[in-house]
Design an enzyme around this catalytic site. Structure first.
Site, PDB file in Angstrom:
ATOM      1  N   GLU A  76       0.981  -1.257   0.159  1.00  0.00           N
ATOM      2  CA  GLU A  76      -0.024  -0.143  -0.084  1.00  0.00           C
ATOM      3  C   GLU A  76       0.836   1.182   0.091  1.00  0.00           C
ATOM      4  O   GLU A  76       2.025   1.105   0.122  1.00  0.00           O
ATOM      5  CB  GLU A  76      -0.926  -0.051   0.851  1.00  0.00           C
ATOM      6  CG  GLU A  76       0.024  -0.311   2.471  1.00  0.00           C
ATOM      7  CD  GLU A  76       0.588   0.955   3.553  1.00  0.00           C
ATOM      8  OE1 GLU A  76      -0.199   2.168   2.615  1.00  0.00           O
ATOM      9  OE2 GLU A  76       0.920   1.141   4.162  1.00  0.00           O
ATOM     10  N   ASN A  91       9.367   4.471   0.150  1.00  0.00           N
ATOM     11  CA  ASN A  91       9.903   5.229   1.086  1.00  0.00           C
ATOM     12  C   ASN A  91      11.346   5.575   1.393  1.00  0.00           C
ATOM     13  O   ASN A  91      11.564   6.546   1.688  1.00  0.00           O
ATOM     14  CB  ASN A  91       9.698   4.673   2.352  1.00  0.00           C
ATOM     15  CG  ASN A  91       7.822   4.274   2.424  1.00  0.00           C
ATOM     16  OD1 ASN A  91       6.967   5.302   1.297  1.00  0.00           O
ATOM     17  ND2 ASN A  91       7.167   3.071   3.367  1.00  0.00           N
ATOM     18  N   GLY A 147      11.534  21.178   7.217  1.00  0.00           N
ATOM     19  CA  GLY A 147      10.705  20.596   8.074  1.00  0.00           C
ATOM     20  C   GLY A 147      11.031  20.365   9.233  1.00  0.00           C
ATOM     21  O   GLY A 147      12.345  19.970  10.090  1.00  0.00           O
ATOM     22  N   GLY A 183       8.485  11.745  10.368  1.00  0.00           N
ATOM     23  CA  GLY A 183       8.082  11.372  11.498  1.00  0.00           C
ATOM     24  C   GLY A 183       6.865  10.564  11.051  1.00  0.00           C
ATOM     25  O   GLY A 183       6.566  10.025   9.600  1.00  0.00           O
ATOM     26  N   CYS A 241       4.895   5.392   9.041  1.00  0.00           N
ATOM     27  CA  CYS A 241       5.929   4.136   7.932  1.00  0.00           C
ATOM     28  C   CYS A 241       7.234   4.468   8.774  1.00  0.00           C
ATOM     29  O   CYS A 241       7.689   3.847   8.063  1.00  0.00           O
ATOM     30  CB  CYS A 241       4.917   3.766   6.932  1.00  0.00           C
ATOM     31  SG  CYS A 241       3.567   3.784   6.873  1.00  0.00           S
ATOM     32  N   ARG A 267       2.768   8.555  15.987  1.00  0.00           N
ATOM     33  CA  ARG A 267       3.354   7.650  15.840  1.00  0.00           C
ATOM     34  C   ARG A 267       4.672   8.174  14.835  1.00  0.00           C
ATOM     35  O   ARG A 267       4.412   8.823  13.932  1.00  0.00           O
ATOM     36  CB  ARG A 267       3.001   6.373  15.239  1.00  0.00           C
ATOM     37  CG  ARG A 267       2.386   5.408  16.003  1.00  0.00           C
ATOM     38  CD  ARG A 267       1.393   4.063  15.553  1.00  0.00           C
ATOM     39  NE  ARG A 267       0.828   5.041  14.509  1.00  0.00           N
ATOM     40  CZ  ARG A 267       0.088   3.936  13.695  1.00  0.00           C
ATOM     41  NH1 ARG A 267       0.330   3.137  13.785  1.00  0.00           N
ATOM     42  NH2 ARG A 267      -0.966   3.997  12.295  1.00  0.00           N
TER      43      ARG A 267
HETATM   44  C1  UDX Z   1       3.632   7.763   4.347  1.00  0.00           C
HETATM   45  C2  UDX Z   1       4.207   7.611   2.592  1.00  0.00           C
HETATM   46  O1  UDX Z   1       3.979   8.479   2.145  1.00  0.00           O
HETATM   47  C3  UDX Z   1       2.570   6.423   2.393  1.00  0.00           C
HETATM   48  O2  UDX Z   1       3.098   6.586   0.552  1.00  0.00           O
HETATM   49  C4  UDX Z   1       3.389   5.175   2.982  1.00  0.00           C
HETATM   50  O3  UDX Z   1       2.475   4.320   2.426  1.00  0.00           O
HETATM   51  C5  UDX Z   1       3.448   5.962   4.239  1.00  0.00           C
HETATM   52  O4  UDX Z   1       3.651   6.168   4.546  1.00  0.00           O
HETATM   53  P1  UDX Z   1       2.431   9.536   6.080  1.00  0.00           P
HETATM   54  O5  UDX Z   1       3.513   8.096   6.987  1.00  0.00           O
HETATM   55  O6  UDX Z   1       1.449   9.539   6.373  1.00  0.00           O
HETATM   56  O7  UDX Z   1       2.627   8.720   4.483  1.00  0.00           O
HETATM   57  O8  UDX Z   1       3.074  10.824   5.979  1.00  0.00           O
HETATM   58  P2  UDX Z   1       3.994  11.537   4.581  1.00  0.00           P
HETATM   59  O9  UDX Z   1       2.488  12.099   4.415  1.00  0.00           O
HETATM   60  O10 UDX Z   1       3.768  11.050   3.663  1.00  0.00           O
HETATM   61  O11 UDX Z   1       4.913  12.207   5.054  1.00  0.00           O
HETATM   62  C6  UDX Z   1       5.230  12.056   5.853  1.00  0.00           C
HETATM   63  C7  UDX Z   1       6.753  12.672   7.243  1.00  0.00           C
HETATM   64  O12 UDX Z   1       7.608  13.592   5.944  1.00  0.00           O
HETATM   65  C8  UDX Z   1       5.759  13.602   8.043  1.00  0.00           C
HETATM   66  O13 UDX Z   1       6.680  13.624   9.525  1.00  0.00           O
HETATM   67  C9  UDX Z   1       5.954  14.633   7.503  1.00  0.00           C
HETATM   68  O14 UDX Z   1       5.644  15.829   8.140  1.00  0.00           O
HETATM   69  C10 UDX Z   1       7.137  14.642   6.702  1.00  0.00           C
HETATM   70  N1  UDX Z   1       7.039  15.214   5.227  1.00  0.00           N
HETATM   71  C11 UDX Z   1       6.416  15.222   4.097  1.00  0.00           C
HETATM   72  C12 UDX Z   1       7.743  17.136   5.494  1.00  0.00           C
HETATM   73  O15 UDX Z   1       7.942  16.627   6.352  1.00  0.00           O
HETATM   74  N2  UDX Z   1       7.476  17.327   4.130  1.00  0.00           N
HETATM   75  C13 UDX Z   1       7.148  17.317   3.374  1.00  0.00           C
HETATM   76  O16 UDX Z   1       7.701  17.739   2.019  1.00  0.00           O
HETATM   77  C14 UDX Z   1       6.408  16.021   3.485  1.00  0.00           C
END
Ligand code: UDX
Length: 423
Positions: free
Chosen positions: A135, A195, A240, A244, A247, A315
């Protein structure tokens, strides 16, 4: 099709609910009877836009025991074990249950994120074709990501396996070029690769942001400049406080562990982990610096504890690192978060929770933005400054315009931008 999804966590529930929306008969199984009862009463145990309405689908049910489906989907957790490997005990536990089914399913589908090679082991354990179908759901937009995916990655070992998955996803009407048919091992690695690639992008931007501070450049200008190159793309370029979520931190460590165990270390993966740790420390130091170099006895208002906006999930959120670290240094913490407070209360001790951000800023020595909630972006900066004795703002999401923050009276620091006035 009759589908059984094992695991009513985030991935399992979204997958099950969305498959029911596609018209399949879906039962979602969990060993946690309380969770099953909650879901049976139509309550979603976490915040995710759009999922609650899907729970009303008549062809979606919840139980602690499975019946006799056509397909079994494994969507249980693969947390990090203490040694840094992916703990696959839940995955293998479900495989045992499937292997013991009186009427075996046509195939097992692996949705859990598992190290390359795991699906082959599950096939050997169950004697059933095991299809890897990772996924790519993002929390906060998971339903949309499921219904309108960029791509489907399907790893199978027979034409029959691919045909089953074609049948499962037929209602999505995806064009053939967006479906990637591979071996199970390639599909498993694709998930990790995506990822790791995204975290590499983020770690690079975060490093670059601090380099901007050294050379006097502006990260928002630099990322705009590189993002317009279609080979790079303009997404995932927002500096940022650190990476975090449920995943990314887990998956990059699990891949690092596997590559080391196979004596084929992936240097970039190691570098991303180290870079993110260094970055988080630098962000923590920004807060300390804004407090004049010492936080002992200082009150710090944390705006946002969730790992990103539009989720109630903490998390691996940087808040879970920063808040205890600041408390250890003697700071008092006030926190506010539109969705994360309830979970936050179970994660942190000694934190004063306040609903209203202006109220949270009152008596605070510094306000720290950790999560990019729209609610914070819409704050009236002048009013926020007025609420504080000495207005100090550390914006670790770059949500405010530097000049506007300074004009409102703040000592203001953000990441990699010129013109900040530091405390
Ligand atoms: C992520 C993947 O995007 C997704 O495809 C996978 O299935 C699960 O992990 P998610 O954990 O929901 O999804 O968060 P995501 O929106 O990808 O952000 C992850 C981290 O990166 C967060 O801490 C977010 O704040 C940070 N982030 C994201 C940034 O600091 N800057 C960005 O431009 C994008």
């Amino acid at each position: 099709m009759r589908v059984t999804v094992f695991g009513c966590g985030y991935v399992g529930l979204v997958t099950g609910a969305c498959l029911s929306e596609l018209g399949h008969d879906v039962e979602c199984i969990d060993i946690d009877a309380d969770k099953v009862a909650t879901l049976q009463s139509g309550i979603v145990p976490f915040y995710e836009p759009g999922i609650d309405t899907l729970l009303q689908n008549k062809n979606l049910s919840f139980s602690t025991t499975a019946t006799a489906p056509d397909l079994c989907i494994i969507a249980v957790g693969t947390p990090l074990a203490e040694n840094g490997s992916a703990d696959l005990s839940q995955v293998f536990g479900v495989a045992d249950l499937i292997a013991a089914m009186e009427k075996p399913p046509k195939a097992v589908v692996m949705k859990s994120t598992v190290p390359p090679g795991t699906s082959a082991k599950i096939a050997a354990q169950t004697g059933l074709e095991t299809i890897s179908n990772p996924e790519f759901l993002r929390q906060g937009s998971a339903v949309q990501d499921f219904m309108q995916p960029d791509r489907l990655v399907i790893g199978a070992s027979s034409p029959r396996g691919f045909a089953l998955m074609e049948q499962l996803y037929a209602p999505l009407n995806l064009p053939a070029e967006r479906i990637v048919n591979t071996s199970t091992t390639s599909a498993e690695l694709t998930k990790y690769a995506a990822n790791v690639f995204l975290t590499t992008k983020l770690a690079f931007v975060n490093e670059l942001a601090l380099y901007c501070e050294t050379v006097g450049a502006d990260i928002d200008e630099v990322t705009k400049g590189i993002g317009l190159d279609t080979r790079i793309g303009n997404q995932f370029l927002q500096a940022g406080p650190g990476i975090g979520g449920s995943c990314f931190p887990k998956d990059i460590r699990a891949l690092a562990f596997q590559s080391k165990a196979l004596d084929h270390q992936l240097e970039i993966v190691q570098a991303v982990i180290a870079s993110n740790d260094t970055h988080q420390n630098a962000m923590l130091q920004k807060i300390v610096d804004m407090c004049g170099g010492m936080v002992t006895g200082k009150r710090i208002a944390i705006f946002g504890v969730t790992f990103k906006a539009n989720t109630d999930d903490l998390r691996n959120s940087v808040s879970t690192v920063f808040i205890p670290a600041l408390q250890d240094l003697g700071a008092k913490i006030t926190a506010t978060d539109p969705m994360g407070a309830e979970n936050g209360k179970t994660v942190f001790t000694g934190v004063d929770w306040v609903e209203n951000p202006y109220e949270a800023a009152k008596n605070a020595d510094v306000v720290v933005i950790l999560t990019e909630w729209d609610l914070f972006k819409a704050l009236d900066l002048a009013r926020l400054a007025q609420a504080m004795h000495v207005p100090r703002l550390v914006d670790l999401r770059n949500i405010f315009d530097v000049q506007k923050a300074v004009q409102a009276g703040f000592d203001y620091d953000s990441i990699g931008r010129a013109g900040s006035i530091k405390g």
